[in-house]
Motif scaffolding. Structure first.
Motif, PDB file in Angstrom:
ATOM      1  N   ASN A 208     -13.439 119.904 -46.722  1.00 24.27           N
ATOM      2  CA  ASN A 208     -12.364 119.280 -45.956  1.00 24.27           C
ATOM      3  C   ASN A 208     -11.355 120.302 -45.428  1.00 24.27           C
ATOM      4  OD1 ASN A 208     -10.994 117.091 -44.791  1.00 24.27           O
ATOM      5  ND2 ASN A 208      -9.691 116.820 -46.585  1.00 24.27           N
ATOM      6  N   CYS A 209     -11.854 121.468 -45.009  1.00 22.16           N
ATOM      7  CA  CYS A 209     -10.992 122.503 -44.460  1.00 22.16           C
ATOM      8  C   CYS A 209     -11.224 122.662 -42.963  1.00 22.16           C
ATOM      9  CB  CYS A 209     -11.244 123.843 -45.156  1.00 22.16           C
ATOM     10  SG  CYS A 209     -10.693 123.889 -46.882  1.00 22.16           S
ATOM     11  N   HIS A 210     -10.197 123.130 -42.262  1.00 20.79           N
ATOM     12  CA  HIS A 210     -10.265 123.450 -40.831  1.00 20.79           C
ATOM     13  C   HIS A 210     -10.145 124.965 -40.736  1.00 20.79           C
ATOM     14  CE1 HIS A 210      -8.235 122.960 -36.583  1.00 20.79           C
ATOM     15  NE2 HIS A 210      -9.445 123.491 -36.519  1.00 20.79           N
ATOM     16  N   LEU A 211     -11.215 125.627 -40.242  1.00 18.24           N
ATOM     17  CA  LEU A 211     -11.326 127.084 -40.305  1.00 18.24           C
ATOM     18  C   LEU A 211     -11.694 127.622 -38.928  1.00 18.24           C
ATOM     19  CD1 LEU A 211     -13.624 126.813 -43.417  1.00 18.24           C
ATOM     20  CD2 LEU A 211     -11.298 127.666 -43.557  1.00 18.24           C
ATOM     21  N   TRP A 212     -10.822 128.477 -38.348  1.00 17.28           N
ATOM     22  CA  TRP A 212     -11.133 129.016 -37.032  1.00 17.28           C
ATOM     23  C   TRP A 212     -10.399 130.330 -36.789  1.00 17.28           C
ATOM     24  CZ3 TRP A 212      -7.075 125.947 -37.868  1.00 17.28           C
ATOM     25  CH2 TRP A 212      -5.973 125.946 -37.025  1.00 17.28           C
ATOM     26  N   GLY A 213     -10.950 131.133 -35.878  1.00 15.22           N
ATOM     27  CA  GLY A 213     -10.307 132.368 -35.480  1.00 15.22           C
ATOM     28  C   GLY A 213     -10.673 133.580 -36.314  1.00 15.22           C
ATOM     29  N   TRP A 214     -11.697 133.473 -37.166  1.00 15.75           N
ATOM     30  CA  TRP A 214     -12.097 134.581 -38.031  1.00 15.75           C
ATOM     31  C   TRP A 214     -13.249 135.349 -37.386  1.00 15.75           C
ATOM     32  CZ3 TRP A 214      -8.520 135.279 -41.533  1.00 15.75           C
ATOM     33  CH2 TRP A 214      -7.742 134.172 -41.911  1.00 15.75           C
ATOM     34  N   THR A 215     -13.216 136.677 -37.495  1.00 13.82           N
ATOM     35  CA  THR A 215     -14.180 137.489 -36.765  1.00 13.82           C
ATOM     36  C   THR A 215     -15.423 137.833 -37.578  1.00 13.82           C
ATOM     37  OG1 THR A 215     -12.951 139.480 -37.383  1.00 13.82           O
ATOM     38  CG2 THR A 215     -12.435 138.469 -35.260  1.00 13.82           C
ATOM     39  N   SER A 216     -15.268 138.162 -38.867  1.00 17.97           N
ATOM     40  CA  SER A 216     -16.441 138.397 -39.708  1.00 17.97           C
ATOM     41  C   SER A 216     -17.075 137.074 -40.104  1.00 17.97           C
ATOM     42  CB  SER A 216     -16.064 139.173 -40.972  1.00 17.97           C
ATOM     43  OG  SER A 216     -15.640 140.472 -40.657  1.00 17.97           O
ATOM     44  N   GLY A 217     -16.255 136.153 -40.542  1.00 16.01           N
ATOM     45  CA  GLY A 217     -16.758 134.850 -40.940  1.00 16.01           C
ATOM     46  C   GLY A 217     -15.649 133.993 -41.490  1.00 16.01           C
ATOM     47  N   ALA A 218     -15.678 132.703 -41.159  1.00 14.45           N
ATOM     48  CA  ALA A 218     -14.702 131.786 -41.744  1.00 14.45           C
ATOM     49  C   ALA A 218     -14.899 131.714 -43.260  1.00 14.45           C
ATOM     50  CB  ALA A 218     -14.844 130.404 -41.113  1.00 14.45           C
ATOM     51  N   VAL A 219     -16.175 131.634 -43.672  1.00 14.46           N
ATOM     52  CA  VAL A 219     -16.526 131.598 -45.083  1.00 14.46           C
ATOM     53  C   VAL A 219     -17.631 132.612 -45.304  1.00 14.46           C
ATOM     54  CG1 VAL A 219     -17.403 130.194 -46.978  1.00 14.46           C
ATOM     55  CG2 VAL A 219     -15.935 129.146 -45.235  1.00 14.46           C
ATOM     56  N   ARG A 220     -17.444 133.534 -46.237  1.00 16.15           N
ATOM     57  CA  ARG A 220     -18.468 134.523 -46.584  1.00 16.15           C
ATOM     58  C   ARG A 220     -18.819 134.333 -48.057  1.00 16.15           C
ATOM     59  NH1 ARG A 220     -17.402 140.364 -45.385  1.00 16.15           N
ATOM     60  NH2 ARG A 220     -19.629 140.370 -44.903  1.00 16.15           N
ATOM     61  N   LEU A 221     -20.117 134.351 -48.361  1.00 19.86           N
ATOM     62  CA  LEU A 221     -20.573 133.943 -49.685  1.00 19.86           C
ATOM     63  C   LEU A 221     -21.625 134.896 -50.216  1.00 19.86           C
ATOM     64  CD1 LEU A 221     -20.880 130.198 -48.720  1.00 19.86           C
ATOM     65  CD2 LEU A 221     -19.069 131.195 -50.115  1.00 19.86           C
ATOM     66  N   GLY A 222     -21.448 135.346 -51.451  1.00 17.11           N
ATOM     67  CA  GLY A 222     -22.410 136.226 -52.090  1.00 17.11           C
ATOM     68  C   GLY A 222     -22.206 137.667 -51.683  1.00 17.11           C
ATOM     69  N   ALA A 223     -22.937 138.561 -52.361  1.00 15.14           N
ATOM     70  CA  ALA A 223     -22.926 139.978 -52.017  1.00 15.14           C
ATOM     71  C   ALA A 223     -24.360 140.462 -51.983  1.00 15.14           C
ATOM     72  CB  ALA A 223     -22.110 140.781 -53.031  1.00 15.14           C
TER      73      ALA A 223
END
Length: 585
Positions: A208-223
């Motif tokens: 339920n989040c509003h995510l915008w304007g990020w260049t690498s990623g709005a959500v980044r997961l894991g390594a």
């Protein structure tokens, strides 16, 4: 069209179908329109000039907002904050089970901040969708040197919900002047939330989040593992509006660097370079379902990279990928001005860049403006999906997708409107897409000859299953017969485990297939002749046993069965309905 890929630290799977071969013969004819360039999406964005309006559909749970029902509320809060310093202090002091609430009316400038740690077991929340609120807005107005605003490293049980996160380039497609290898490039990079841990189960929730304007990623997961660190993180990303993360070379909505226990569902995507991408290593995979990809894109929407191109040790495109019940709406990419890479040309919806280690399944999606790849090809950017790095489809499987603008059945594509359970703006009787072939061990063979699946009653009244029709795609499967004189799970041809009233149908001499079962009149004289009854919002299990060919058990892995469920609602209007499921274990 030439295309740059992601930079080296980050950075294309086919026998066609063991599920009946990826049937690529019949090609639907659709009109492929041109996506006109929009001025605001050809310039570098500036935070001050960009609206906070959310483009996700207001009448649907997809994208979250007012229609979302699993809210955390301010009454759940351990600590309430309204400033950036207060937020940082609250998170530093928080422990497992705490809820840090950001005032829903707050707008907080987080420029200059990065890597704010969210500890294990902590929920970061605000009130998006509650009483008309958009939720607290946290924004960053300049590049972040490759860092993320929030980070949760080696933590578990983390949840971020109901918040708006706006990055430094929210105006549209951004192609930085620097090459990825030049010093000025990294300072343009930014991410909203970066979570990595060694828990492969879904211990992280972003909803339920509003995510915008990020260049690498709005959500980044894991390594990833090519630097010596392997963090196969598991996450549940759902009911989010994720758009305008559109930087060239990067620009990811959900960036999956490692882990195969990622579920991404009920999200709205628009104007990302890739809505979902995978790093490609053999521990990397995801399930994407019930999402909408709208009509602007910078490249293909759903992706899995080739591990070797990201300095891995072999050509492989991830592990297990499942893409089902999504709706894809764009035709061409946006056009940069000036830009040598983004020329407004066609872009496929799904691109798998080598052979998955296990498989990629593409089922029950609605591809509105792309055709099915023709036989003898592995797709291309003008088609709905493509596989590169192979000469023929390898570990790629397709079934029951719709191609073209004509609206398909309600159980194909993302839910149209309403609560996410079905189309037409009304609740529905929902299949949870979890069919499993089972060796019930009540007979002496080792065949997985039974099917188990779950369904949910999303109506506001009790639902009664009255009749079930079973039709295998394979005509050689000619009977459903349990060989038992008892009734119950794996002891009857059909057993329904519902919360109000279960039901078993035990057919004299078995059921010839295709065939139908009337739950109140199954031909057996025992007392268990009744409808299965589900309360509103409840989930129950269906068990079918056993599928046979001329009296011999059939292993159902790789088979397809059409299951039609007729139901009656206790809503005072004698409402009846029917739901047809395509079961492919």
């Amino acid at each position: 069209m030439a295309s740059k890929d992601r930079h080296p630290e980050k950075s294309t799977r086919s026998t066609v179908s063991r599920r009946g071969y990826l049937r690529l013969g019949a090609v639907a004819t659709v009109g492929v329109g041109t996506l006109a360039a929009v001025d605001e999406y050809t310039d570098t964005g500036s935070a001050g000039a960009v609206s906070t309006a959310d483009p996700s559909p207001a009448d649907s749970e997809i994208g979250g907002g007012a229609a979302y029902s699993n809210d955390v509320t301010e009454s759940d809060a351990t600590t309430t904050v309204s400033t950036g310093s207060g937020l940082k202090t609250a998170l530093q002091n928080a422990g497992a089970g705490d809820v840090v609430w950001v005032d829903s009316g707050a707008t907080i400038d987080m420029t200059g901040e990065s890597n704010i740690e969210i500890p294990s077991g902590v929920t970061l929340a605000s009130g998006r969708g509650i009483d008309g609120s958009q939720g607290a807005l946290l924004h960053v107005d300049s590049g972040m040197n490759g860092e993320s605003l929030f980070r949760s490293s080696y933590e578990t049980g983390v949840r971020v919900t109901g918040i708006q996160l706006r990055g430094p380039f929210p105006g549209g497609y951004f192609d930085p002047p620097e090459d990825p290898d030049e010093p000025g490039y990294t300072e343009k990079e930014s991410a909203g939330i970066f979570v990595y841990n060694t828990e492969s189960s879904r211990t992280v929730e972003i909803d339920n989040c509003h995510l915008w304007g990020w260049t690498s990623g709005a959500v980044r997961l894991g390594a990833n593992a090519n630097g010596g660190t392997s963090c196969p993180t598991g996450t549940h990303v759902h009911h989010c509006s994720i758009h305008t993360n559109a930087m060239e070379h990067l620009g990811y909505g959900v960036d999956l660097l490692n882990g195969d226990q990622h579920l991404i569902e009920y999200c709205y995507f628009d104007l990302n370079r890739h809505c979902i991408d995978g790093f490609g290593n053999p521990e990397n995979g995801y399930e994407a379902r019930y999402n909408i990809v709208d009509d602007r894109t910078v490249s293909h929407a759903f992706d899995m990279h080739n591990w070797a191109t990201n300095h891995g040790d072999r050509d492989v495109a991830g592990s297990t990928i499942s893409i089902h019940h999504n709706t894809f709406r764009y035709t061409n990419e946006v056009e940069g001005e000036p830009d040598e890479y983004r020329d407004g040309g066609p872009q496929e919806y799904i691109k798998i860049r080598e052979a998955p280690d296990d498989r990629c399944d593409i089922d029950n999606n609605w591809f509105q403006y792309k055709e099915k790849p023709p036989a003898g090809t592995t797709g291309g950017d003008q088609y709905a999906y493509t596989q590169t790095g192979v000469s023929s489809w390898t570990n790629m499987y397709e079934s029951n997708n719709a191609f073209g603008p004509e609206e398909p059945a309600a159980d194909i594509g993302a839910p149209r409107t309403g609560n996410g359970g079905g189309g037409g703006g009304t609740p529905d009787f929902e299949y949870n897409d979890d069919v499993t072939a089972v060796d019930a061990s009540v007979d002496s063979h080792d065949k997985r000859s039974g099917l188990q699946l779950s369904v949910t009653n999303n109506f506001d009244s009790k639902l009664n299953i009255t009749d079930v029709t079973i039709e295998p795609a394979n005509a050689a499967i000619d009977e459903l017969s349990d060989h038992s004189m008892e009734e119950g799970k794996w002891l009857s041809e059909l057993y329904v485990d519902a919360d109000i009233q279960d039901s078993a149908a035990d057919i004299n001499n078995g059921l010839s297939l295709p065939g139908s079962i009337d739950l109140r009149n199954d031909g057996h004289d025992d007392s268990d002749r009744r409808w299965a009854v589900f309360s509103p919002g409840s989930t129950g299990e269906l068990y079918l046993y056993q599928f046979e060919n001329d009296g011999s058990a059939v292993d159902m892995v790789g088979e397809t069965v059409a299951l039609t469920i007729d139901y009656y609602l206790d809503d005072g209007n004698s409402t009846t309905g029917s739901k047809t499921l395509s079961l492919s274990p």
